[in-house]
Design a protein around this motif. Structure first.
Motif, short mmCIF file in Angstrom:
data_model
loop_
_atom_site.label_atom_id
_atom_site.label_comp_id
_atom_site.label_asym_id
_atom_site.label_seq_id
_atom_site.Cartn_x
_atom_site.Cartn_y
_atom_site.Cartn_z
N LEU A 1 94.62 123.52 -27.42
CA LEU A 1 94.58 122.50 -28.47
C LEU A 1 94.71 123.15 -29.85
O LEU A 1 95.39 122.63 -30.73
CB LEU A 1 93.31 121.67 -28.37
N ASP B 1 93.94 110.48 -29.99
CA ASP B 1 94.06 111.06 -28.65
C ASP B 1 93.77 112.56 -28.68
O ASP B 1 93.09 113.10 -27.79
CB ASP B 1 95.45 110.82 -28.06
N GLU C 1 90.74 114.57 -26.80
CA GLU C 1 90.94 115.75 -25.95
C GLU C 1 90.00 116.89 -26.39
O GLU C 1 89.45 117.59 -25.54
CB GLU C 1 92.39 116.24 -26.03
N GLN D 1 86.50 116.17 -25.23
CA GLN D 1 86.35 116.31 -23.78
C GLN D 1 86.29 117.76 -23.31
O GLN D 1 85.99 118.01 -22.14
CB GLN D 1 87.47 115.55 -23.07
N THR D 2 86.54 118.73 -24.20
CA THR D 2 86.40 120.13 -23.80
C THR D 2 84.92 120.52 -23.70
O THR D 2 84.60 121.54 -23.10
CB THR D 2 87.11 121.10 -24.77
#
Length: 177
Positions: A100, A149, A153, A156-157
Motif C-alpha cells: 500500500l 477504499d 485496505e 484492514q492490515t
C-alpha cells in the motif's frame, strides 16, 4: 538518544555487532560489556548525533534537517486511519502495508518509478497494544487524496482481537556473527 525505545534497542544492538566484528581477535565478555556501555553513552551524550551530521555533510546533504526535520519533503495530505473496533492489536500485515505504501509512491513498483520521499505511513500502534474504537492506528502521508477504499485496505492490515497479545521480539535472530 531521545528516540523511541525500540529504535534505540535496534541501533545499540546493531552497533554492538559492528563493534564485535571490528575486533579481529574477538572480545571478552567484560570488553563487550564495556563496549556496550560506551555505545549507550555515545548515543546519549551527543557524539553519535554529531557523527550522523558528519555523514550527511560528507554525502552533500543538508545537515540542518537534523535539527529542523520540517525541512524534509512534506506530503500534501495527512489522514489518520482509526480502529473500527476495540481490543488489542494482535497482528499487522506488514507485507500488505508495504504494498500500500508503494501505491502511494513510497517505493518503486517498477524499475523506472520515482520514489516520493514525502509519502508513507506513521504507525501509532504496535502488536500487543490495547486500542479503543476510533483511536488512531496510523497516519497516511500522501500527495494525492487517498480513496476511501484505499484507507479501508490500510485499516484492514491491523488485526484487532479480544485477547491481549505478547509483542514479538524486536530481533528474532542474528546470523553470521
Amino acid at each position: 538518544g531521545s528516540g523511541p525505545a525500540d529504535v534505540r534497542e535496534l541501533s545499540l544492538t546493531l552497533a554492538e555487532h559492528m563493534l564485535r566484528l571490528s575486533s579481529a581477535d574477538g572480545m571478552s565478555a567484560s570488553e563487550q560489556e564495556a563496549g556496550t556501555a560506551r555505545l549507550a553513552t555515545l548515543l546519549d551524550s551527543g557524539p553519535a548525533l554529531q557523527k550522523f551530521r558528519d555523514l550527511i555533510a560528507a554525502q552533500g546533504g543538508d545537515v540542518s534537517v537534523v535539527d529542523c526535520p520540517q525541512k524534509l519533503p512534506q506530503a500534501a495530505y495527512r489522514i489518520i486511519v482509526t480502529a473500527d473496533t476495540s481490543g488489542f492489536v494482535t497482528a499487522i500485515d506488514t507485507l500488505a502495508l508495504g504494498k500500500l505504501a508503494g501505491r502511494l509512491g513510497a517505493g518503486r513498483m517498477s524499475q523506472d518509478a520515482v520514489v516520493d520521499p514525502a509519502v508513507g505511513f506513521v504507525l501509532h500502534r504496535k502488536i500487543g497494544d490495547a486500542i479503543q474504537s476510533g483511536e488512531a492506528l496510523l497516519t497516511v502521508h500522501a500527495n494525492q487524496t487517498p480513496s476511501d477504499d484505499f484507507l479501508k485496505e490500510v485499516q484492514q492490515t491491523f488485526i484487532i482481537g479480544n485477547q491481549p497479545t505478547t509483542p514479538p521480539p524486536l530481533i528474532h535472530a542474528v546470523r553470521g556473527i
